[in-house]
Design an enzyme around this catalytic site. Structure first.
Site, PDB file in Angstrom:
ATOM      1  N   TYR A  10      11.670  21.592   6.965  1.00 21.70           N
ATOM      2  CA  TYR A  10      12.570  21.601   8.110  1.00 21.70           C
ATOM      3  C   TYR A  10      11.931  22.269   9.311  1.00 21.70           C
ATOM      4  O   TYR A  10      11.183  23.216   9.205  1.00 21.70           O
ATOM      5  CB  TYR A  10      13.927  22.222   7.771  1.00 21.70           C
ATOM      6  CG  TYR A  10      13.916  23.628   7.248  1.00 21.70           C
ATOM      7  CD1 TYR A  10      14.212  24.698   8.087  1.00 21.70           C
ATOM      8  CD2 TYR A  10      13.649  23.891   5.913  1.00 21.70           C
ATOM      9  CE1 TYR A  10      14.225  25.997   7.614  1.00 21.70           C
ATOM     10  CE2 TYR A  10      13.665  25.180   5.427  1.00 21.70           C
ATOM     11  CZ  TYR A  10      13.953  26.228   6.282  1.00 21.70           C
ATOM     12  OH  TYR A  10      13.962  27.515   5.803  1.00 21.70           O
ATOM     13  N   GLN A  12       8.644  25.747  14.893  1.00 23.62           N
ATOM     14  CA  GLN A  12       8.147  26.175  13.579  1.00 23.62           C
ATOM     15  C   GLN A  12       8.580  25.161  12.533  1.00 23.62           C
ATOM     16  O   GLN A  12       9.689  24.628  12.596  1.00 23.62           O
ATOM     17  CB  GLN A  12       8.750  27.548  13.259  1.00 23.62           C
ATOM     18  CG  GLN A  12       8.354  28.141  11.925  1.00 23.62           C
ATOM     19  CD  GLN A  12       8.946  29.543  11.760  1.00 23.62           C
ATOM     20  OE1 GLN A  12       8.827  30.383  12.632  1.00 23.62           O
ATOM     21  NE2 GLN A  12       9.581  29.775  10.629  1.00 23.62           N
ATOM     22  N   ASP A  13       7.709  24.879  11.579  1.00 24.72           N
ATOM     23  CA  ASP A  13       8.036  24.048  10.420  1.00 24.72           C
ATOM     24  C   ASP A  13       8.058  24.935   9.186  1.00 24.72           C
ATOM     25  O   ASP A  13       7.187  25.800   9.021  1.00 24.72           O
ATOM     26  CB  ASP A  13       6.988  22.954  10.204  1.00 24.72           C
ATOM     27  CG  ASP A  13       7.148  21.770  11.134  1.00 24.72           C
ATOM     28  OD1 ASP A  13       8.109  21.737  11.915  1.00 24.72           O
ATOM     29  OD2 ASP A  13       6.295  20.864  11.065  1.00 24.72           O
ATOM     30  N   HIS A  53      22.485  30.187   5.100  1.00 26.61           N
ATOM     31  CA  HIS A  53      21.681  30.998   6.010  1.00 26.61           C
ATOM     32  C   HIS A  53      21.894  30.615   7.461  1.00 26.61           C
ATOM     33  O   HIS A  53      22.231  29.475   7.770  1.00 26.61           O
ATOM     34  CB  HIS A  53      20.186  30.836   5.691  1.00 26.61           C
ATOM     35  CG  HIS A  53      19.826  31.213   4.292  1.00 26.61           C
ATOM     36  ND1 HIS A  53      18.749  30.662   3.649  1.00 26.61           N
ATOM     37  CD2 HIS A  53      20.382  32.076   3.418  1.00 26.61           C
ATOM     38  CE1 HIS A  53      18.653  31.176   2.429  1.00 26.61           C
ATOM     39  NE2 HIS A  53      19.635  32.037   2.270  1.00 26.61           N
ATOM     40  N   ARG A  91      19.798  27.462  -1.992  1.00 23.60           N
ATOM     41  CA  ARG A  91      19.222  28.285  -0.925  1.00 23.60           C
ATOM     42  C   ARG A  91      20.229  28.285   0.220  1.00 23.60           C
ATOM     43  O   ARG A  91      20.441  27.279   0.859  1.00 23.60           O
ATOM     44  CB  ARG A  91      17.874  27.718  -0.474  1.00 23.60           C
ATOM     45  CG  ARG A  91      16.828  27.736  -1.597  1.00 23.60           C
ATOM     46  CD  ARG A  91      15.501  27.127  -1.125  1.00 23.60           C
ATOM     47  NE  ARG A  91      14.569  26.997  -2.205  1.00 23.60           N
ATOM     48  CZ  ARG A  91      13.670  27.915  -2.568  1.00 23.60           C
ATOM     49  NH1 ARG A  91      13.608  29.062  -1.924  1.00 23.60           N
ATOM     50  NH2 ARG A  91      12.837  27.688  -3.564  1.00 23.60           N
ATOM     51  N   HIS A 138      23.794  27.173   6.999  1.00 20.39           N
ATOM     52  CA  HIS A 138      23.166  26.037   6.329  1.00 20.39           C
ATOM     53  C   HIS A 138      22.685  26.443   4.944  1.00 20.39           C
ATOM     54  O   HIS A 138      22.149  27.529   4.755  1.00 20.39           O
ATOM     55  CB  HIS A 138      21.972  25.552   7.166  1.00 20.39           C
ATOM     56  CG  HIS A 138      21.155  24.523   6.484  1.00 20.39           C
ATOM     57  ND1 HIS A 138      19.917  24.798   5.953  1.00 20.39           N
ATOM     58  CD2 HIS A 138      21.407  23.229   6.220  1.00 20.39           C
ATOM     59  CE1 HIS A 138      19.436  23.694   5.398  1.00 20.39           C
ATOM     60  NE2 HIS A 138      20.316  22.735   5.545  1.00 20.39           N
ATOM     61  N   ARG A 185       0.811  -1.221   0.000  1.00 22.65           N
ATOM     62  CA  ARG A 185       0.000   0.000   0.000  1.00 22.65           C
ATOM     63  C   ARG A 185       0.839   1.264   0.000  1.00 22.65           C
ATOM     64  O   ARG A 185       0.372   2.334  -0.333  1.00 22.65           O
ATOM     65  CB  ARG A 185      -0.913   0.038   1.230  1.00 22.65           C
ATOM     66  CG  ARG A 185      -1.866  -1.117   1.338  1.00 22.65           C
ATOM     67  CD  ARG A 185      -2.526  -1.151   2.695  1.00 22.65           C
ATOM     68  NE  ARG A 185      -1.484  -1.346   3.721  1.00 22.65           N
ATOM     69  CZ  ARG A 185      -1.602  -0.986   4.990  1.00 22.65           C
ATOM     70  NH1 ARG A 185      -2.706  -0.398   5.416  1.00 22.65           N
ATOM     71  NH2 ARG A 185      -0.630  -1.203   5.847  1.00 22.65           N
TER      72      ARG A 185
END
Length: 184
Positions: free
Chosen positions: A133, A47-48, A63, A60, A120, A24
């Protein structure tokens, strides 16, 4: 249960959640506070974040946020793959300027934990890559910083030519590490 693998920089971890599959599909706990605490990771995520990069070669980063709003990050990929890069930006650290990279992908079902004090960034290796993240502090524009992805004093070995990498204006104009506001 999760498997935790230390990477070359202290505190940077690859995390492999268990995945249970049948005809499945599959089920996986990608985050379980009790399991993480048992594995020595006792963080409070608040926070996500979720990003979609439609093209291959989107970068990206790099940071980070300064104290008192510094963030630990738990990064995973739900579609596609990335080269995830972490740079030690703590001036007092014996591994200052050192970096580590790892492929994080939906196929590998792995995650990376990026502690406070590290810059990062990630480079998409496939089209339509989605990254999710968790972070341990809220976004703060006042504390948000970045450094150049191609800073020669760091020497990150990106898998694409610089001309093939897509950047935001913010990341294109980022300072070199020596001119950046970083951790002591």
């Amino acid at each position: 249960m999760v498997e935790v693998i230390p990477l070359a920089l202290e505190g940077v971890l690859e995390i492999l959640p268990r995945k249970f599959g049948d005809d499945r599909g599959f089920f996986s706990e990608t985050y379980n506070k009790q399991a993480f605490t048992k594995a020595g990771i006792d963080l409070q995520f608040v926070q996500d974040n979720h990003s979609l990069s439609t093209a291959k070669g989107v970068l990206r980063g790099l940071h980070y946020q300064l104290p008192p709003c510094a963030q630990d990050k738990l990064v995973r990929v739900v579609s596609g793959s990335i080269l995830d890069v972490v740079v030690d930006i703590r001036r007092s650290s014996p591994t200052f300027r050192k970096w580590v990279s790892i492929e994080v992908s939906a196929a590998k079902w792995n995650q990376i934990l990026v502690p406070k004090g590290f810059a990062h960034g990630f480079l998409t290796l496939e089209e339509n890559t989605e990254v999710i993240y968790k972070v341990t502090d809220y976004y703060s524009s006042e504390h948000d910083r970045n450094i150049r992805f191609d800073d020669p004093s760091i020497g990150i070995d990106w898998p694409f030519e610089t001309s093939a990498i897509q950047l935001s204006d913010k990341d294109r104009k980022a300072p070199l590490l020596d001119g950046a506001d970083i951790f002591p």
